[in-house]
Design a protein around this motif. Structure first.
Motif, PDB file in Angstrom:
ATOM      1  N   LEU A 275       0.841  -1.198   0.000  1.00 13.89           N
ATOM      2  CA  LEU A 275       0.000   0.000   0.000  1.00 13.89           C
ATOM      3  C   LEU A 275       0.875   1.246   0.000  1.00 13.89           C
ATOM      4  N   SER A 276       0.447   2.269  -0.723  1.00 16.88           N
ATOM      5  CA  SER A 276       1.127   3.564  -0.725  1.00 16.88           C
ATOM      6  C   SER A 276       0.556   4.420   0.395  1.00 16.88           C
ATOM      7  N   ILE A 277       1.405   4.836   1.330  1.00 19.63           N
ATOM      8  CA  ILE A 277       0.947   5.653   2.449  1.00 19.63           C
ATOM      9  C   ILE A 277       0.392   6.984   1.947  1.00 19.63           C
ATOM     10  N   ALA A 278       1.085   7.613   0.998  1.00 16.62           N
ATOM     11  CA  ALA A 278       0.641   8.915   0.485  1.00 16.62           C
ATOM     12  C   ALA A 278      -0.715   8.811  -0.204  1.00 16.62           C
ATOM     13  N   GLU A 279      -0.930   7.722  -0.949  1.00 18.78           N
ATOM     14  CA  GLU A 279      -2.190   7.565  -1.675  1.00 18.78           C
ATOM     15  C   GLU A 279      -3.346   7.353  -0.711  1.00 18.78           C
ATOM     16  N   VAL A 280      -3.132   6.542   0.324  1.00 25.06           N
ATOM     17  CA  VAL A 280      -4.196   6.311   1.301  1.00 25.06           C
ATOM     18  C   VAL A 280      -4.465   7.581   2.096  1.00 25.06           C
ATOM     19  N   ARG A 281      -3.420   8.334   2.415  1.00 27.21           N
ATOM     20  CA  ARG A 281      -3.627   9.592   3.131  1.00 27.21           C
ATOM     21  C   ARG A 281      -4.424  10.570   2.266  1.00 27.21           C
ATOM     22  N   ARG A 282      -4.137  10.601   0.969  1.00 33.15           N
ATOM     23  CA  ARG A 282      -4.832  11.511   0.062  1.00 33.15           C
ATOM     24  C   ARG A 282      -6.291  11.114  -0.124  1.00 33.15           C
ATOM     25  N   ASP A 283      -6.542   9.805  -0.231  1.00 34.98           N
ATOM     26  CA  ASP A 283      -7.901   9.321  -0.494  1.00 34.98           C
ATOM     27  C   ASP A 283      -8.131   8.034   0.288  1.00 34.98           C
ATOM     28  N   PRO A 284      -8.552   8.127   1.548  1.00 30.51           N
ATOM     29  CA  PRO A 284      -8.757   6.923   2.358  1.00 30.51           C
ATOM     30  C   PRO A 284      -9.717   5.922   1.729  1.00 30.51           C
ATOM     31  N   ALA A 285     -10.698   6.401   0.965  1.00 26.42           N
ATOM     32  CA  ALA A 285     -11.670   5.494   0.351  1.00 26.42           C
ATOM     33  C   ALA A 285     -11.029   4.575  -0.680  1.00 26.42           C
ATOM     34  N   SER A 286      -9.844   4.983  -1.210  1.00 24.17           N
ATOM     35  CA  SER A 286      -9.162   4.147  -2.199  1.00 24.17           C
ATOM     36  C   SER A 286      -8.672   2.841  -1.602  1.00 24.17           C
ATOM     37  N   LEU A 287      -8.665   2.748  -0.282  1.00 27.12           N
ATOM     38  CA  LEU A 287      -8.212   1.530   0.386  1.00 27.12           C
ATOM     39  C   LEU A 287      -9.169   0.366   0.143  1.00 27.12           C
ATOM     40  N   GLY A 288     -10.451   0.662  -0.046  1.00 35.66           N
ATOM     41  CA  GLY A 288     -11.451  -0.385  -0.225  1.00 35.66           C
ATOM     42  C   GLY A 288     -11.136  -1.341  -1.361  1.00 35.66           C
ATOM     43  N   PRO A 289     -10.973  -0.838  -2.614  1.00 33.52           N
ATOM     44  CA  PRO A 289     -10.660  -1.738  -3.726  1.00 33.52           C
ATOM     45  C   PRO A 289      -9.334  -2.481  -3.540  1.00 33.52           C
ATOM     46  N   LEU A 290      -8.370  -1.841  -2.856  1.00 33.84           N
ATOM     47  CA  LEU A 290      -7.069  -2.492  -2.651  1.00 33.84           C
ATOM     48  C   LEU A 290      -7.182  -3.681  -1.703  1.00 33.84           C
ATOM     49  N   LEU A 291      -8.002  -3.540  -0.660  1.00 38.37           N
ATOM     50  CA  LEU A 291      -8.194  -4.620   0.305  1.00 38.37           C
ATOM     51  C   LEU A 291      -9.287  -5.587  -0.125  1.00 38.37           C
ATOM     52  N   GLY A 292     -10.135  -5.118  -1.041  1.00 44.74           N
ATOM     53  CA  GLY A 292     -11.248  -5.952  -1.482  1.00 44.74           C
ATOM     54  C   GLY A 292     -12.367  -6.018  -0.475  1.00 44.74           C
ATOM     55  N   VAL A 293     -12.491  -4.968   0.368  1.00 47.46           N
ATOM     56  CA  VAL A 293     -13.545  -4.922   1.387  1.00 47.46           C
ATOM     57  C   VAL A 293     -14.077  -3.501   1.454  1.00 47.46           C
ATOM     58  N   PRO A 294     -15.291  -3.294   1.996  1.00 52.52           N
ATOM     59  CA  PRO A 294     -15.828  -1.934   2.129  1.00 52.52           C
ATOM     60  C   PRO A 294     -15.002  -1.104   3.105  1.00 52.52           C
ATOM     61  N   VAL A 295     -14.793   0.162   2.777  1.00 53.13           N
ATOM     62  CA  VAL A 295     -14.120   1.112   3.663  1.00 53.13           C
ATOM     63  C   VAL A 295     -14.978   2.369   3.711  1.00 53.13           C
ATOM     64  N   LYS A 296     -15.507   2.692   4.900  1.00 50.28           N
ATOM     65  CA  LYS A 296     -16.455   3.801   5.018  1.00 50.28           C
ATOM     66  C   LYS A 296     -16.015   4.793   6.089  1.00 50.28           C
ATOM     67  N   SER A 297     -16.366   6.073   5.834  1.00 52.88           N
ATOM     68  CA  SER A 297     -16.067   7.114   6.808  1.00 52.88           C
ATOM     69  C   SER A 297     -17.009   6.984   8.002  1.00 52.88           C
ATOM     70  N   SER A 298     -16.431   7.150   9.214  1.00 53.09           N
ATOM     71  CA  SER A 298     -17.253   7.073  10.427  1.00 53.09           C
ATOM     72  C   SER A 298     -17.441   8.441  11.061  1.00 53.09           C
TER      73      SER A 298
END
Length: 308
Positions: A275-298
């Motif tokens: 995982l790219s730390i900068a990319e996840v910091r820029r767009d946390p929602a992009s983590l969902g497709p990378l992990l293959g699971v839902p990622v939602k803001s709380s």
């Protein structure tokens, strides 16, 4: 043991105080002094290795304390007397730190810091990390929380000891990582070898091996890990090989400064990849497709996994 003149021991004590300051940078000057005369190196190591040799030098160099009107108290322990004396050397123009009492370093989530040790060795702290350095040469490390990468060259400086919870790891000349989350400790080795629990199990971990242990565990077991996973945070990446998503979330929280958590059902699901730390910091929602699971803001952070 060689008896050195006072002027040489005084000079050695000055270098000892300077080189134990984490901000010390004049390693070229220090090496030039060591190499100018074999007696210089011998005096320096004699003081560094022997508290009994160091104390009279400190007492000679340190300014005399002001008399106190208060009643006398118990005599301070010998180690504290040395530490106080070395601190007093600052009055003589030396940069000194309380060598025996140690120093604590803390990073905020999303922050990274590098600490230079002697001989080119380095400690790299990821975000959300706290360590305590102790010993005359700052090679006794306690990891209270977070993630620490050690780049050690193993020349003549001796082993480095890292304690996290009730697990101790000892190294001579390698690159490895130790992370601490609540009561669990993880070790990853990318170069050389370390010994976990040197006074008990004496588990040897080599390149591409690691372990995960909770406090109180009596059996330690080596596991295969991705070789480039150790310290990957220092390169702007996080690398995994079958690691639980709960660990991924904890690493991302440290590295990005954004709070990630998992649902109970998702916590132990394995993940392999980088995982790219900068990319996840820029767009946390992009983590969902990378992990293959839902990622939602709380609202205050991000939740990995199905939730209400």
């Amino acid at each position: 043991m060689t008896q050195h003149p006072d002027h040489l021991l005084d000079a050695a004590a000055g270098w000892l105080a300077r080189t134990n300051d984490p901000e010390f940078a004049d390693w070229d000057g220090f090496m030039a002094w060591l190499e100018a005369d074999p007696a210089n190196a011998d005096a320096y190591h004699q003081l560094a290795d022997s508290e009994a040799e160091l104390l009279p030098v400190v007492e000679r160099l340190a300014p005399a304390p002001e008399p106190l009107s208060a009643p006398a108290v118990a005599r301070p322990r010998r180690g504290w007397a040395i530490a106080a004396g070395l601190a007093a050397l600052g009055a003589l123009g030396l940069t000194a730190v309380p060598i025996l009492s140690g120093k604590t370093y803390t990073t905020a989530p999303g922050e990274m810091r590098t600490i230079a040790l002697a001989d080119g060795d380095e400690l790299v702290l990821n975000g959300g990390t706290q360590i305590h350095l102790a010993g005359l040469d700052r090679r006794d490390i306690r990891l209270d929380r977070g993630q620490l990468m050690l780049k050690l060259h193993g020349r003549d400086e001796g082993p480095v000891s890292v304690r996290a919870g009730d697990l101790e790891v000892v190294d001579v000349g390698t690159v490895f990582e130790v992370s601490r989350d609540e009561t669990a400790t993880r070790v990853l080795v990318s170069e050389g070898e370390v010994v976990a629990d040197p006074d008990g199990a004496r588990l040897h971990l080599s390149r591409g091996e690691g372990l995960t242990a909770s406090d109180g565990e009596t059996v330690l077991k080596a596991e295969k890990v991705a070789i480039d996973a150790a310290g990957s945070f220092s390169r702007g990446q996080l690398t995994y090989m079958g690691d639980p998503i709960a660990r991924v979330a904890a690493d991302l929280s440290r590295s990005t400064g954004i709070d990630f958590s998992t649902t109970p059902a998702m916590a132990q699901r394995p993940f392999s990849g980088t995982l790219s730390i900068a990319e996840v910091r820029r767009d946390p929602a992009s983590l969902g497709p990378l992990l293959g699971v839902p990622v939602k803001s709380s609202g205050r952070g991000w939740i990995v996994g199905e939730g209400p």
